[in-house]
Design an enzyme around this catalytic site. Sequence first.
Site, PDB file in Angstrom:
ATOM      1  N   GLU A   1      -7.159   1.020   0.665  1.00  0.00           N
ATOM      2  CA  GLU A   1      -6.238   1.388   1.760  1.00  0.00           C
ATOM      3  C   GLU A   1      -6.003   2.891   1.805  1.00  0.00           C
ATOM      4  O   GLU A   1      -4.874   3.378   1.639  1.00  0.00           O
ATOM      5  CB  GLU A   1      -4.907   0.636   1.609  1.00  0.00           C
ATOM      6  CG  GLU A   1      -5.070  -0.867   1.774  1.00  0.00           C
ATOM      7  CD  GLU A   1      -3.741  -1.611   1.878  1.00  0.00           C
ATOM      8  OE1 GLU A   1      -2.729  -1.100   1.381  1.00  0.00           O
ATOM      9  OE2 GLU A   1      -3.722  -2.723   2.441  1.00  0.00           O
TER      10      GLU A   1
ATOM     11  N   GLU B   1      -8.666  -8.351   1.694  1.00  0.00           N
ATOM     12  CA  GLU B   1      -7.275  -8.766   1.484  1.00  0.00           C
ATOM     13  C   GLU B   1      -6.768  -9.461   2.737  1.00  0.00           C
ATOM     14  O   GLU B   1      -7.024  -8.998   3.860  1.00  0.00           O
ATOM     15  CB  GLU B   1      -6.345  -7.575   1.218  1.00  0.00           C
ATOM     16  CG  GLU B   1      -6.507  -6.950  -0.136  1.00  0.00           C
ATOM     17  CD  GLU B   1      -5.479  -5.849  -0.402  1.00  0.00           C
ATOM     18  OE1 GLU B   1      -4.336  -5.951   0.094  1.00  0.00           O
ATOM     19  OE2 GLU B   1      -5.833  -4.892  -1.099  1.00  0.00           O
TER      20      GLU B   1
HETATM   21  C1  BGP Z   1      -1.870  -4.032   0.244  1.00  0.00           C
HETATM   22  C2  BGP Z   1      -2.346  -3.583  -1.099  1.00  0.00           C
HETATM   23  C3  BGP Z   1      -2.256  -4.565  -2.177  1.00  0.00           C
HETATM   24  C4  BGP Z   1      -1.217  -5.644  -1.993  1.00  0.00           C
HETATM   25  C5  BGP Z   1      -0.953  -6.062  -0.583  1.00  0.00           C
HETATM   26  C6  BGP Z   1       0.260  -6.923  -0.350  1.00  0.00           C
HETATM   27  O1  BGP Z   1      -1.239  -2.970   0.854  1.00  0.00           O
HETATM   28  O2  BGP Z   1      -3.676  -3.092  -1.083  1.00  0.00           O
HETATM   29  O3  BGP Z   1      -2.237  -3.859  -3.386  1.00  0.00           O
HETATM   30  O4  BGP Z   1      -0.156  -5.525  -2.803  1.00  0.00           O
HETATM   31  O5  BGP Z   1      -0.895  -4.992   0.288  1.00  0.00           O
HETATM   32  O6  BGP Z   1       1.417  -6.160  -0.301  1.00  0.00           O
HETATM   33  P1  BGP Z   1       2.696  -6.524  -1.127  1.00  0.00           P
HETATM   34  O7  BGP Z   1       2.247  -6.632  -2.534  1.00  0.00           O
HETATM   35  O8  BGP Z   1       3.632  -5.410  -0.939  1.00  0.00           O
HETATM   36  O9  BGP Z   1       3.190  -7.799  -0.573  1.00  0.00           O
END
Ligand code: BGP
Length: 472
Positions: free
Chosen positions: A177, A369
């Site tokens: 990201e 993701e």
């Molecule tokens: C993205 C990231 C992850 C992950 C995900 C979910 O931004 O790449 O590392 O954590 O989001 O977000 P969160 O963990 O805040 O729910």
Amino acid sequence: MRKDFLWGGATAANQCEGGWQEGGRGMAIVDVIPHGANRMPVMKGIMDYRDLPKDSYYPGREAIDMYGHYKEDIALFAEMGFQCYRFSFSWSRIFPTGEETEPNEEGLRFYDDVVNELIKYGIEPVVTLCHFDAPLELVEKYGSWKSRKMIDCFLRYCDVVFRHFKNRIRYWITFNEINMLMHLPFMGAGIRFEKGEDEIQVKYQAAHHELVASALAVKLAREICPDAQVGCMLAAGSVYPYSCNPADVWESMKKDRENYFFIDVQARGEYPEYAKKFLEQQGIRIGMQEGDLDILKENTVDFISLSYYNSRCVRSDGQGEASGGNVFASAKNPYLECSQWGWPIDPMGFRITLNALYDRYNKPLFVVENGLGAVDTVEEDGKINDDYRIDYLRSHIKAMIAAVEEDGVDLLGYTPWGCVDLISATTGEMSKRYGFVYVDKDDMGGGTLKRVRKKSFEWYKEVIGTNGGNLL
Ligand code: BGP
């Protein structure tokens, strides 16, 4: 779906590995990001972690201790039929301070064990080189990606891992990201602002350093492991105009471009015209070295990976309710329901986003993701009936399949986020769970770390086993 479509799951070292003092690992950014009210200010780079109260709790230090549980976790992934597994290397496990001339052998051995374990089950490793993580020493000494010095340190690390794993790893992702640098600069890139510092100038300069580092990593991979594919990674989610008022439409286009900017450089090889104008208008002057633009031009990525959780929405008048819980400022979309953390749920937006990205870049995409963060309850009989998660994933997989089969998007694979429960990046909570596998751990670090299969475990196994044919 194509026969070689890669179904799997995704995690990252900073949120699951733990073992922060094991095997000679050096301190990393994640070790100083606390749980609780101070988390956001630290992640935004506006609070110095050195000013945190002594009793602060740092959830990433132990996380779910995948360092000590990787065999058990990988066995569970194999049981679900994973064909690939996306995870990240902890840079400071291999270069504890970031500046050693030789790598930490114990760190490399740990990843040897992980990668060999995956290969044993026929699971393809997909490795992110830098997922919200860098050696803390580099933050202290150089201000992290503010400094060009980071490029050399990053490339030394890439050189070592490309050589070491060249026959075993085919898919690499440079920065997770990359656009998160704009929203959470410390978490995304180790950037902490000094008093009076011109924040936007600092962010774009750091972005340039990361973009050059990413392109040089692509170049290096082509020399060392020419069979490998190197991708970039975008926190994706199309931005909708709140209405058909042209002012809203224009605003949504500008917001999309803020994110596309990074991928435009990594995939098309140059700073787009709109970005050059924007930088000029803002008075931002990016320090470049001779040859930087050629480096960007000549070393574009092979594929574009992305995370998709939700779409975004914008209105030009700045009025109305904001959508909660997300680091991307967004207007509330009245057509969408939200998760327990206020993130909109929009499967159609997934199809739209995939189409928009494929139209724009015409390179293979990889969804690395996607998923629903939700509270899970362990029933008296020990079962975890996460039907809400199944519903979310089913609708999103349907949208993804439509993008591929009906719209012609070229997609390499799908790895839903947090396939085993892990620490939330934005909140630091354990209770914001994404997994098919439950981990017994609470928000303040209590729990046995025991792993338990959820209802979604069997469901996803069936999805993989039928190549997306059975989503019931
Ligand atoms: C993205 C990231 C992850 C992950 C995900 C979910 O931004 O790449 O590392 O954590 O989001 O977000 P969160 O963990 O805040 O729910």
